[in-house]
Enzyme design. Structure first.
Site, PDB file in Angstrom:
ATOM      1  N   GLU A  70      79.780  18.441  59.303  1.00 50.01           N
ATOM      2  CA  GLU A  70      79.279  17.832  58.064  1.00 50.01           C
ATOM      3  C   GLU A  70      80.355  17.095  57.276  1.00 50.01           C
ATOM      4  O   GLU A  70      80.134  15.979  56.796  1.00 50.01           O
ATOM      5  CB  GLU A  70      78.623  18.887  57.160  1.00 50.01           C
ATOM      6  N   HIS A  73      71.109  30.064  53.284  1.00 49.06           N
ATOM      7  CA  HIS A  73      70.232  28.940  53.628  1.00 49.06           C
ATOM      8  C   HIS A  73      69.148  28.689  52.588  1.00 49.06           C
ATOM      9  O   HIS A  73      68.170  28.022  52.877  1.00 49.06           O
ATOM     10  CB  HIS A  73      69.569  29.176  54.989  1.00 49.06           C
TER      11      HIS A  73
END
Lengths: 459, 356
Positions: A192, A261
Site C-alpha cells: 500500500e 478491519h
C-alpha cells in the site's frame, strides 16, 4: 570593501551564543570553507566556516565572549589590497537582517488574513422529466462511474490489489480489465505505501489515477503518501504541482471482521487541508460523485462501504450524470428535528426517521455526502427550521464528524438551537469480534430515536 | 501495468532467462561505474562552472541562514556537487528529477534560477513555491523537477510513479529518483523496487551515499552497506560509482539512462560521495573526525579535480578560472540580494493553493 563576518545563527531557534574560540587570527588568510571559529550554543559547539576569501583584518569579538547576539559583527575580512586602515572606525551595522525571533513580525503585525469565503458549490443537476430510473447496486454504480470516465479520458486508470484479473476483491472493478486491458487496470503487489506513492507520482506527472485500497484499513500503511505527498503538494509548490488522484475503497465496519478491519476514517481524512473527502450513501450519489472525483484536480478520499455495495437504489439513466462534491442532499424533508448523517450512517437515520414519523415527529434527514469541504449552510438552513440537531455516524465518538458539525453549528447558529446537539456514533472501543459485542459497538436505530426524543423533549 | 508483459513473457522472465539476461548484460560491456568519460574543454569548463555555482550558492545559503534570513531546516549539498552535475549532463529533455530534502544543487542543475531558489529559502514571494515550501519543498514543473521532499524516502515511490506515467504514455522519458544512504533503509524504497522491476519502469535510482544518515554512519545503520546491491532480490542491476568524479558520474548515468530508456527496467547507481557540512545547519558533526573531512576536501574535492585538469591541460589559466569564480559569485550575490529584498508573501497567500 572589507566584509563583516557576523555571528551566525546555527539552529532554527538560536538567538545568542558564546564565541568559544578563534581558530584564525588577525592577519591570517582564509578561503571559503575554512573553519574560523567555534561557537557554543545551548545545544552544541559548532564550527563557523568562512564564506568569502580574504585576510582577517580585525577580530571584533574576542574569544570567550558570552551572550553574543546573532548577527553581531565578530570580525572583519579584508579583500585583495585592503588593509586594516580600510576598516571604518564604526563598524557598519549589519544589513537589515531580521533576527529569527523577529522575522515573522510583518505577518503578525497585520490583521490576520481572513479565510476566504467558501466557494459556491452548484446544486445537483436537474434530472429531466421522464428520465428512466434504473435500479442499480452501489457496486455497479461505482464500476459504471469508473468505466465511463475511463472511456472518456485515456489518462484515467485504476490500480490496486486484485482490481484486474480477480475482478476486484469486492467486485467493484468487475469487467474493467476486459474492456480496458492491463495497461489501464493494474494489479499491484500487496504494497500500500508503495503503490499509493506510485499513484501520487503518476498524478504529479499528469495522469489521473484511481487508487483502490482493498479496504481503507490498509491505507494506514500509505498514510504518509496520502497526507504528505498528495494533500500538501499543491500548497508546498505554490500551485505549480498537484496530484489529481482518487483513493477509493470500502471504509468502516463490515461484519465480524473485528478491530483491525473495521474502522471509519471519515474524520481522520477530514482533518487535512488539501484533501476532499467524499462518502456517498446511495448508488446515484456513488456514481455521480465518483465521476466528479475522477475529474477533480485535487486528491480525493472516496469512502465506500462493503455492506452498502449490495444495496440497490435508482440511478438516472443519463449519458453523463455528475454530482457536485461539497454539497449535502436533503434525503427526507421534515420540520421537527434535523438528522445529519452520511454513508452507512444514513441507514440508521432513515429507519429512525420512519419510526419517528409514526410517533408524530417529522425528521429532516440530511445526507452530508461530502465530509470535506463540508456543506454546513445546508445543515444550518435546516436547523434554523427545526431548532434541533442529531448527527449519526459509525466512527469513533471522539473528534468525530458529528462533534465537528456540533461545534460549527453551535458557533454559527447558536440562537436557532432549542436543545443541545446530540451525536450518535460508534462506541469508544476497538471493534469486537463477538456478534453481540459488535452489535453493541455500532450505533443503532433505537439510539437515534432516543437522541431525537431527547432533543425534542419527547417522552 | 502489463502491456509489455503478457502472461507468456512473465513466465519466461520468471524462469532462468532473467538471470541469463543479467549476466549477459554485465559481460557484454564494461561494468557501469568503472568507466571515466573523456571530457573535452567545453565540457570541463561547463561542469566546473556548474559545480562552482552550486558550491557558492550553498555557501551563501549557509551564510544567510547564519544571518537569520533563512529559517527552519537547511541541508547543504557542499561536497556532493559532482553527482547531480554529472547526471544532469546525461539527461535528455523530458527526463524527470525528484529528490529528498538536500535539494538545492539538483534545482540549480535542473536550470532553476538562483534567485527563485534563494528567494524560496528566505520565504519570499518570488520563491519557487511563493515562500510556502522552503528549502525542502520546491518544484518546477517547467524544468521537470518534481521536488524537494521532506520525508525521508517518500520521493522514491513518487519517482517510480513518474516512471509509471512515462511507461503509460510510452514517451521514452526516464525518471531519476535520488535518495540517500539513510533513505535506503525505508521500506517504501523496496516496495518501489519491486513494482519498478515487475513493470519494467524506466527509472534510475540514484543513491547518494554520503556516508552519514544525519549523524549515523552507514555501517551503524545498514546490514548491507553496498547500496548498489540493495536491488539484488528484485533482479535490479546496481553499480557503485565514484561520486566525487563528475566524469565517472556522467559515464555511469549515460549507461544507466540508456538501460532504463531501452525498456530494461530500473537500475541503481550508488554514488560514493561525501558532504562536507553537517546534516543540517544545527549539526555539530561530532560523529566524524575533522581529519576525515579534511582528507576528502583535499584529496577528492569534485571541483578541485576539474580545476587541476583544466590547468594541467592548459584549457584555462588561473585568471580565467578566477573570472569564472567571479561570474558565479555575482550570480549568487545577486540571488542573495534579491532574496533579502523581495517581499514576504502577501498574507492572502495563506489561503491559496490548497485546492484547485
Amino acid at each position: 570593501m572589507p566584509i563583516d563576518i557576523l555571528m551566525p545563527a546555527l539552529s532554527p531557534t538560536m538567538e545568542e551564543g558564546t564565541l568559544a574560540k578563534w581558530l584564525k587570527h588577525e592577519g591570517d588568510s582564509v578561503t571559503s570553507g575554512d573553519v574560523i571559529a567555534e561557537i557554543e550554543t545551548d545545544k552544541a559547539t559548532m564550527e563557523v566556516e568562512a564564506v568569502d576569501e580574504g585576510t582577517i583584518g580585525k577580530i571584533v569579538v574576542p574569544e570567550g565572549s558570552e551572550g553574543v547576539k546573532v548577527n553581531a559583527v565578530i570580525a572583519v575580512l579584508l579583500g585583495d589590497g585592503e588593509t586594516a586602515a580600510d576598516i571604518g572606525t564604526e563598524t557598519p551595522a549589519a544589513t537589515p537582517a531580521p533576527a529569527p525571533a523577529e522575522a515573522p513580525a510583518p505577518v503578525a503585525a497585520e490583521p490576520a488574513a481572513a479565510a476566504p469565503a467558501t466557494a459556491e458549490v452548484p446544486s445537483d443537476p436537474d434530472i429531466p422529466a421522464g428520465t428512466e430510473m434504473v435500479p442499480t447496486t452501489v457496486r455497479e454504480a461505482l464500476r459504471d462511474a469508473m468505466a465511463e470516465e475511463m472511456r472518456a479520458d485515456d489518462d484515467v486508470f485504476v490500480m490496486g490489489e486484485e482490481v484486474a484479473e480477480y475482478q476486484g476483491a469486492y467486485k467493484v472493478t468487475q469487467g474493467l480489465l476486459d474492456e480496458f486491458g492491463a495497461r489501464r487496470v493494474v494489479d499491484t503487489p500487496i504494497t500500500e505505501h508503495g503503490f499509493a506513492g506510485v499513484g501520487v507520482g503518476a498524478a504529479m506527472a499528469g495522469l489521473k489515477p484511481i487508487v483502490e485500497f482493498m479496504t481503507f484499513n490498509f491505507a494506514m500503511q500509505a498514510m504518509d503518501q496520502i497526507i504528505n505527498s498528495a494533500a500538501k503538494t499543491r500548497y508546498m509548490s505554490g500551485g505549480q504541482m498537484h496530484a489529481p488522484v482518487v483513493f477509493r475503497g470500502p471504509n468502516g465496519a463490515a461484519a465480524r471482521v473485528a478491530a483491525q478491519h473495521s474502522q471509519c476514517y471519515a474524520s481522520w481524512y477530514s482533518h487535512v487541508p488539501g484533501l476532499k473527502v467524499v462518502m456517498p450513501y446511495t448508488a446515484a450519489d456513488a456514481k455521480g460523485l465518483l465521476k466528479a472525483a475522477i475529474r477533480d484536480p485535487n486528491p480525493i478520499i472516496f469512502l465506500e462501504n462493503e455492506i452498502l455495495y449490495g444495496h440497490t437504489f435508482d440511478v438516472p439513466k443519463l449519458d453523463d450524470f455528475v454530482l457536485p462534491i461539497g454539497k449535502a442532499r436533503i434525503h427526507r424533508a421534515g420540520n421537527d428535528v434535523t438528522i445529519v448523517s452520511f454513508g452507512i450512517g444514513m441507514t440508521y437515520a432513515e429507519q429512525a426517521a420512519e419510526e419517528l414519523s409514526g410517533m408524530g415527529i417529522e425528521a429532516e434527514v440530511i445526507d452530508l455526502r461530502t465530509i470535506r469541504p463540508m456543506d454546513l449552510p445546508t445543515v444550518i438552513e435546516s436547523v434554523k427550521k427545526t431548532g434541533r440537531l442529531v448527527t449519526v455516524e459509525e466512527g469513533f465518538p471522539q473528534s468525530s464528524v458529528g462533534t465537528e458539525i456540533a461545534t460549527r453549528v453551535m458557533q454559527q447558529a447558536f440562537d436557532y438551537l432549542d436543545a443541545p446537539i446530540l451525536t450518535v456514533a460508534g462506541k469508544d472501543v476497538p471493534m469486537p469480534y463477538a456478534a453481540n459485542l459488535e452489535k453493541l459497538a455500532l450505533p443503532n436505530v433505537a439510539e437515534v430515536v432516543d437522541a431525537v426524543k431527547a432533543v425534542t423533549y419527547t417522552a | 501495468m502489463a502491456p509489455r508483459k503478457s502472461a507468456a513473457s512473465a513466465g519466461r522472465r520468471a524462469g532462468a532467462s532473467k538471470s541469463a539476461k543479467s549476466r549477459s548484460g554485465k559481460s557484454a560491456k564494461p561494468a557501469i561505474g568503472t568507466e571515466i568519460a573523456e571530457f573535452d574543454k567545453e565540457q570541463e569548463l561547463g561542469v566546473y562552472r556548474e559545480m562552482l555555482l552550486i558550491r557558492r550558492f550553498e555557501e551563501k545559503a549557509g551564510q544567510l541562514y547564519g544571518m537569520g534570513f533563512i529559517g527552519g531546516f537547511c541541508h547543504l549539498y557542499i561536497g556532493q556537487e559532482a553527482v547531480i552535475t554529472g547526471i544532469q549532463h546525461a539527461m535528455r529533455d523530458g527526463d524527470q528529477l525528484i529528490t529528498g530534502y538536500r535539494d538545492h544543487g539538483h534545482m540549480l542543475a535542473a536550470g532553476m534560477t538562483a534567485r527563485g531558489v534563494m528567494a524560496e529559502l528566505t520565504g519570499r514571494q518570488s520563491g519557487y513555491s511563493r515562500g510556502k515550501g522552503g528549502s525542502m519543498h520546491m518544484f518546477s514543473f517547467e524544468k521537470n523537477f518534481f521536488g524537494g521532499h521532506g520525508i525521508v524516502g517518500a520521493q522514491v515511490p513518487l519517482g517510480t510513479g513518474l516512471a509509471f506515467a512515462n511507461r503509460y504514455r510510452d514517451n521514452g522519458n526516464v525518471s531519476i529518483a535520488f535518495y540517500g544512504d539513510g533513505a535506503s533503509n525505508q521500506g517504501q524504497v523496496y516496495e518501489s523496487f519491486n513494482m519498478a522491476e515487475l513493470w519494467e519502469l524506466p527509472v534510475v535510482y540514484v543513491v547518494e551515499n554520503n556516508r552519514y544518515a544525519m549523524g549515523t554512519a552507514v555501517s551503524r545503520a545498514s546490514a548491507q552497506t553496498d547500496f548498489s546491491q540493495r536491488g539484488v532480490s528484485f533482479n535490479i542491476p546496481g553499480y557503485q560509482v565514484d561520486g566525487m568524479d563528475v566524469r565517472a558520474v556522467f559515464a555511469a548515468a549515460e549507461a544507466a539512462l540508456e538501460h532504463a530508456r531501452s525498456g530494461n527496467g530500473p537500475i541503481i547507481l550508488e554514488m560514493l560521495t561525501y558532504r562536507y557540512r553537517g546534516h543540517s545547519m544545527s549539526d555539530p558533526a561530532k560523529y566524524r573526525s575533522k581529519d576525515e573531512v579534511q582528507k576528502m576536501r583535499s584529496e577528492h574535492d569534485p571541483i578541485e579535480q576539474v580545476k587541476v585538469r583544466l590547468l594541467e591541460k592548459g584549457w584555462a589559466s588561473e585568471d580565467e578560472l578566477k573570472a569564472i569564480d567571479k561570474s558565479v559569485r555575482d550570480i549568487v550575490a545577486d540571488s542573495a540580494e534579491f532574496a533579502q529584498t523581495d517581499p514576504e508573501p502577501d498574507p492572502s497567500e495563506l489561503y491559496t493553493d490548497i485546492l484547485a
